[in-house]
Design a protein around this motif. Sequence first.
Motif: not given
Lengths: 315, 397, 369
Positions: B382, B356, B198, B389, B201-202
């Motif tokens: 999440l 997201y 996470r 991603v 991805n963020s």
Amino acid sequence: MATEALGWWGVPLGILAGTLRGSVPFLLVSLGECLTEKSGKINLGLEGTLLIGAMSAYAISYLSSGIVGPTLAPWLGVLAAGLAGMGLGAIHGWLSQQPRVNDVAVGIAMIIFGGGLANFFGKPFIQPQAPQLPTLPAGGWSSLPQVQSALQVSPLFLLGVAIVPLMSWFFKSTRWGLYVRAVGDSPDAARAMGISIFWVRMAAIVGGSFLAGIGGASLSLFYPGVWTERISSGQGLMAVALVIFARWQPWQCLWASLLFGGAQALGPAFQSVGIDSYYYLFNAAPYILTLVIMIITCSPKRTLAGAPGALGKDS
Amino acid sequence: MSDRNRSFHLSRRQVMRGLLATSAFGLTAKLGTGCAQSPGSGGGAAADGGAAEELVVGFIYVGPKDDFGYNQAHAEGAAAMAASVPGIRLVEEASVPETTAVAETMRSMIEIDGAKVLFPTSFGYFDPHILALAEEFPEVQFFHAGGLYQDGVHPKNVGSYFGYIDEAQYVAGVVAATMSQSGKLGFVAAKPIPQLLRNVNSFTLGARSVNPAATTQVIFTGEWAEPVKEAEATNSMADQGIEVITCHVDSPKVVMETAERRGVMTSGYHANQSSLAPQGYLTGAEWDWSSIYTALGQDFVDGKTLMTGGIPHILRGGLADNFCKLSPYGPAVSDEAKAAGDAALAAIESGELVIYAGPLQTNTGSEILPAGKELKTDNVELEKMDYFVEGVIGSIS
Amino acid sequence: MQLTAIWRRFTRQSLRASLESIALPAGAVLAALMIFGVFCALAGANPLAVYGSIYRAAFGSWSAWQNTLIRASPLMLTALCTALPARLGLVIIGNEGALVVGGLAAVSVGLGLGGSLPGGLVLLAMALGSLVAGGLWIMVAGALRHYRGVNETISSLLLNYIAIALLNHLVQGPMRDPAFVSKPSSFEIDPSAWLGTLPATRVHWGLIYGLVASVLAYVLIQRTTFGFAARTAGGNVRAARIAGLPVGKLTLAVCFLAGSCAGLAGMVEVAAVQKRLNESIVSNYGYAGILVAFVARHNPLATVLVSVLLGGILASGGILQRSHNLPDATVLVFQGIVFLCVLYSESLYGRFPIFQEREVQTEGAAVAG
């Protein structure tokens, strides 16, 4: 511009650079272990020696930089690492030569003891930054910044490389080298020659631990250049395997260390160009390689060429 | 011959004498222990009696609590709780592996130290160790950092708290991509667990919000603390011309220092590492455990518990709730990047920006969210993330 | 006289020799406690209070005893992995790797059979799987030694790293349970195949496995022809060959048994503790087992006692941090001192006249006269 990508060229460059950076502790520890094993004793405790060396070097470099300045301080650290290593080596040398005491067992106890001491006294030095050893730029001929920074050679690497022919000469051509080999190959003959087995082995183990301690200094003061409790991650134990891989020859210790240092860079370098599965297996490459080479080169008919005759036998 | 024998005998006798002396000393030492023990424990009881309201809170760390990273961040938060909430006594144990050892440590804190609240801080302590102990000690509260609590499934005395630190990573990604000319960013990662994915991805989504062509190269080291591999990963990223490197490992010091030496910009994690990379440090995603722990500590002394519903079982929060924060911008950060970062921060804090939001694809091309759909920060989906991603270079298995 | 005769018959050792083998290690532990006390005093803690805490945390109550036994039980099994081959003169340090492949095999079997069979049968199959896997793993080191002359210490050390890499690779990729988020792990084995605790305790059945394996190993080595052959071969390989002993088969068999003990420890770790496979089963039980074996002089019954001692030290590690404000590394220093002292005490056997047999001495005098 520093932003130019190397792409696939980054893999050989990364491995070359990783070899120069990562092989230093392997080289110093394996030379130390080579000296120790030539005298007929194994020191598995070099993992602990590496830790205490790394910690003492970092601590002394940090503490003394205010007094002697940041240029001299890391060198004092290197010296302290060697001395701390000698301290542990003296314990190992004395204890492993007592009757019925097994050197492998003492080595494992020394890993715990040395690692424990290093972690105990190293707490205050995890966070601060200690002055690092200088490096010699060997890549000045290239205009690529990647090449320049990859070819940063540590003086400790040069020290290790310089010790290789010296140690080779020492074993081949000096009286003291002969003593060490005699004690390691056939203690009875050495005793008949009037050599003190105890003191020759003690000297070999303490000397070897001095080198291993400096190997620790290269971890904390050159690469990766920090002191943490996980800094050695098994490299001291690996160096023991490496010596057998190198057949107790200083020159082969050099090649083997370069190979092992380069192998450490394999996983990250491959991932950076997109080969991203199996990285645990890539990381295990040096171990698999050593095992395979041992299987190929060993023979049940004769002992390994160069193997000290008394190695692994009770004193 | 007989002479040698005699001298040998003598030395043996000396050894014997030495041994007797040592064992006598050992005996007195043991007796001494027996004597010293009772007043010691009596004193302890008296102290307990003196401060009847004292609440014992136990903290357990998986590594050394001075690792300049994950464990230290928790330990500093714990110290802040003990310092700012009167009536709380802290007991701590570090380097506790995720085996029966942690179960025994929790039990010993409860039985010997009288702990009423426990904070076993490592992610891996939860299942099976915390769950088993919580069943056995229903009157003790267990708080776990990780957000794994499931209502109705797990015991009532278990709570979890979780900081959406990926919000800070998003902002760090915005700043990183604005500062980078090529849009090539790097992420040194330990193991592919959802919390880490996470963050990657963020960070990437933040970067691509300002530069749609930005990419994040991920390199896994395979261990939470493996300094040589971390340095090697950082170096190989530098060789590939990556301009900003961040990480999620237990102790980011090696990554920060190595990147600084290579002239690569950095973004920190866990704590403020600007002193390690004075030139290239842009910003960083930091935990703010002090505020969470202090608030919880206040709840404890006020008599609130998980079991009575006084404290919610799932405490979550991001930038707006002070669960995490951003390091102050470093000197290298341009005004443009500062403005972009501040704007993203404001939009996240106000809740108008959802990280997201569809259309969203994985880096292997399968759809995560169609256009128009979104997963808000507090959506538990999440927390089970198992993909990268689009824009992330790397794979999970 | 009567008592000593009975003792000798029972233990095949004189009473004095038995006393010596108890007094020397005990003296070494006392000496270690004293050295550690000095260390604590230098670190600013009151040594007497530290001793008291160690005793209370390790052996001071039934709960403390259970803590100690829980920590000791995997060590009993991993110690045999070094102790058995030592009788053949082999120094095997692949305990950690054998434990890992044992756990790997146990989980594979457990997941494969799932809830399809009664729990007891699944557990049996898991145990067998771990015995075979761990056994084969160490047999590789034994075979390399016998057929290729590869140093078994180094090859078994390398096998540790390979096993751990394999474990990490499998739990992160092919065997991974994507729903288990806290660390890369396999799927959970069916609750019917979990290994429970002994009645009225929190100590899992691994303790009984360890005790039974130790007793079996003792009987095998000390009381059977197989054990006698192994000890003979260990004393002198060439002589054993001349005597017609199948040294190769002995090596393989002993290594297999040794590895299966450590493999079983891996099965206990997954079936009783973790319930699934992940890298938490790599927690130094193997390396600690090597030391336990050496300290116990490779006697399978003594390994039980030494495991309990080390279990107690580990159990007291926490109290040193919590009650005495000593850092987490203190327990490592303590362990190191204890092991170094006990290893030193090895060299003292035969140095104290009080432990020597009277008759032997008079015989010696007669010969000298």
